[in-house]
Design a protein around this motif. Structure first.
Motif, mmCIF file in Angstrom:
data_model
loop_
_atom_site.group_PDB
_atom_site.id
_atom_site.type_symbol
_atom_site.label_atom_id
_atom_site.label_comp_id
_atom_site.label_asym_id
_atom_site.label_seq_id
_atom_site.Cartn_x
_atom_site.Cartn_y
_atom_site.Cartn_z
ATOM 1 N N SER A 96 0.852 -1.186 0.000
ATOM 2 C CA SER A 96 0.000 0.000 0.000
ATOM 3 C C SER A 96 0.891 1.242 0.000
ATOM 4 C CB SER A 96 -0.908 -0.018 1.231
ATOM 5 O OG SER A 96 -0.136 -0.063 2.418
ATOM 6 N N ASP B 3 -5.750 -8.714 7.101
ATOM 7 C CA ASP B 3 -4.485 -8.084 7.445
ATOM 8 C C ASP B 3 -3.375 -9.117 7.347
ATOM 9 O OD1 ASP B 3 -5.534 -5.539 8.054
ATOM 10 O OD2 ASP B 3 -6.189 -6.266 10.013
ATOM 11 N N GLN C 220 -5.878 -7.982 -1.732
ATOM 12 C CA GLN C 220 -7.080 -7.910 -2.553
ATOM 13 C C GLN C 220 -7.441 -9.318 -2.996
ATOM 14 O OE1 GLN C 220 -5.840 -4.998 -5.614
ATOM 15 N NE2 GLN C 220 -7.563 -3.757 -4.928
ATOM 16 N N HIS D 25 -0.982 -5.001 1.276
ATOM 17 C CA HIS D 25 -2.423 -4.819 1.113
ATOM 18 C C HIS D 25 -2.972 -6.015 0.339
ATOM 19 C CE1 HIS D 25 -6.319 -2.992 0.476
ATOM 20 N NE2 HIS D 25 -6.179 -3.136 -0.828
ATOM 21 N N SER E 87 -14.152 -9.727 2.710
ATOM 22 C CA SER E 87 -13.443 -9.847 3.969
ATOM 23 C C SER E 87 -12.278 -8.859 4.030
ATOM 24 C CB SER E 87 -12.895 -11.272 4.135
ATOM 25 O OG SER E 87 -13.930 -12.209 4.161
ATOM 26 N N GLU E 88 -12.071 -8.281 5.193
ATOM 27 C CA GLU E 88 -10.894 -7.448 5.429
ATOM 28 C C GLU E 88 -9.793 -8.363 5.973
ATOM 29 O OE1 GLU E 88 -10.446 -4.309 4.724
ATOM 30 O OE2 GLU E 88 -12.477 -4.066 3.919
#
Length: 426
Positions: free
Chosen positions: A77, A98, A85, A83, A95-96
């Motif tokens: 990012s 990390d 995707q 980041h 869904s997020e």
């Protein structure tokens, strides 16, 4: 909702070696085009993304199919942090995620956190794409075959819950067959595996098979069990939930008499493989009289000896001859080879569509025999155990082809891969 966490470690030299051997084909199996452009010629970045995508898969709840590796893209990012995707219409859509990636010496380490559990509803793009596992993006068959069933694994189970397999295998020069068959049963999830071997090869197997109970039995010549061992071997089969007989035991006349007297007296379901089949081919009339709870696992030449057919005739009508003799012998028949046929006496037939030259090496059939025996010890009926074992075995072969190549895969490479395939399918 409690976040789910996954962790994975990837060896950077191993990723670099795979790239050296397979070039861009390897990278395209798990990286998107943009990731390949970003990573350049950096094995550290390749390994970091491999570990991160595996960690994401491990963070997903059981029962939710993993997306393909190429459907997950990890790029920096604006602030430099990874980041994530995911492609539309995957089980991770919405869904997020990390991800943290670090490198330490020869290893890339990744941690993935999924704050929200993905919905168990499968995407609408079709079952074939929705159920593809993450292993290097390899496509898998659309449906599980008829008769496929994984044994239950209750959380409060213990080694007695998952059955005892007794394996009679091996002879001088063929200790590997005993090892592979017994460890195949263990990797299938059997709670206890006992391996019976001739006394003079006992020290070899006792050292090799640390997770298996190895027992020596009397021998008639170095490394050969014969009819004189019958009573001791019968005691060894006491309490068995399933048995595997034949890999590498040799074809001595006394061994043939042992098999003819032993098999009818073992109460447990059995897998008869390799030399047990060759020995029984000398007394074909015995086959229909043996228990229907027996699975026969011949390759085409062994099937020819059992049936009295030329190998070429067997190969010309694999499905037909397997079905015909399964009914005549009243046994489940696994006719091995590219397009393995599993036939039951009641007319059920399943054709395994997977073929890979990675499995074309000595000992892979011994692993399959043990795998089927281990599944029967966990209460799968013979036909279901055979179908499930063949499918797991072939999927493990596909995974190894993807990671190691079409040539050079060893039978022992299958052993750690089998439980991974089972867990993925669960």
């Amino acid at each position: 909702m409690t976040p789910r966490v996954g962790v994975d470690v990837a060896a950077i030299p191993r990723i670099a070696e795979a790239h050296r051997r397979f070039g861009s084909r390897f990278l395209h199996k798990f990286l998107s085009d943009r990731e390949i452009a970003y990573c350049g010629e950096s094995p550290e970045r390749w390994a970091g993304r491999w570990a991160a995508k595996e960690a994401i898969g491990k963070a997903m709840p059981s029962g939710i199919p993993r997306p393909r590796m190429r459907d997950v893209e990890i790029l920096p990012s604006d602030d430099g942090r990874p980041h994530v995707q995911v492609a539309p219409a995957t089980t991770l859509t919405g869904s997020e995620i990390d991800v943290s990636i670090a490198h330490d010496g020869h290893f890339a380490v990744a941690v993935a956190v999924i704050p929200e559990t993905p919905s168990p509803t499968l995407p609408t793009r079709g079952r074939e794409e929705a159920t593809r596992p993450a292993t290097m993006g390899r496509e898998q068959p659309r449906d599980l075959p008829d008769g496929f069933r994984l044994p239950a694994r209750p959380r409060d189970g213990h080694k007695g819950t998952f059955g005892t397999v007794v394996v009679l295998a091996g002879s001088q020069g063929f200790t590997g067959a005993a090892y592979l068959a017994s460890m195949g049963a263990a990797r299938a999830g059997a709670g206890i595996v006992r391996l019976l071997v001739a006394q003079s090869i006992y020290p070899i197997l006792a050292e090799k098979c640390t997770e298996v109970i190895v027992g020596p039995v009397p021998e008639i010549s170095p490394g050969v069990v014969g009819h004189a061992s019958l009573s001791g071997i019968l005691r060894g089969f006491a309490g068995a939930d399933a048995g595997v007989i034949g890999p590498g035991i040799g074809r001595d006349a006394s061994t043939r008499r042992l098999i003819e007297d032993l098999v009818p007296r073992v109460a447990a379901p059995l897998v008869l493989d390799a030399d047990a089949l060759n020995l029984l081919s000398e007394h074909r009339a015995l086959l229909p009289r043996l228990s229907p709870q027996i699975v026969l696992t011949p390759h085409p030449a062994e099937f020819g000896r059992l049936s009295g057919l030329d190998t070429s005739a067997v190969q010309q009508d694999r499905r037909g001859v397997a079905s015909r003799f399964a009914k005549a012998w009243n046994k489940v028949v696994v006719l091995k080879g590219a397009g393995t046929v599993i036939a039951a006496p009641d007319g059920r037939v399943t054709l395994n569509p997977i073929s890979t030259p990675a499995l074309a090496s000595g000992g892979t059939g011994d692993v399959l025999a043990g795998l089927i025996g281990g599944l029967m010890a966990q209460k799968l009926p013979p036909f279901e155990a055979a179908v499930t074992g063949v499918h797991l075995h072939s999927l493990a072969g596909l995974d190894l082809e993807a990671s190691l190549g079409q040539a050079g895969v060893l039978a022992s490479d299958l052993l750690p891969q089998i439980p991974r395939v089972m867990e993925r399918l669960r």
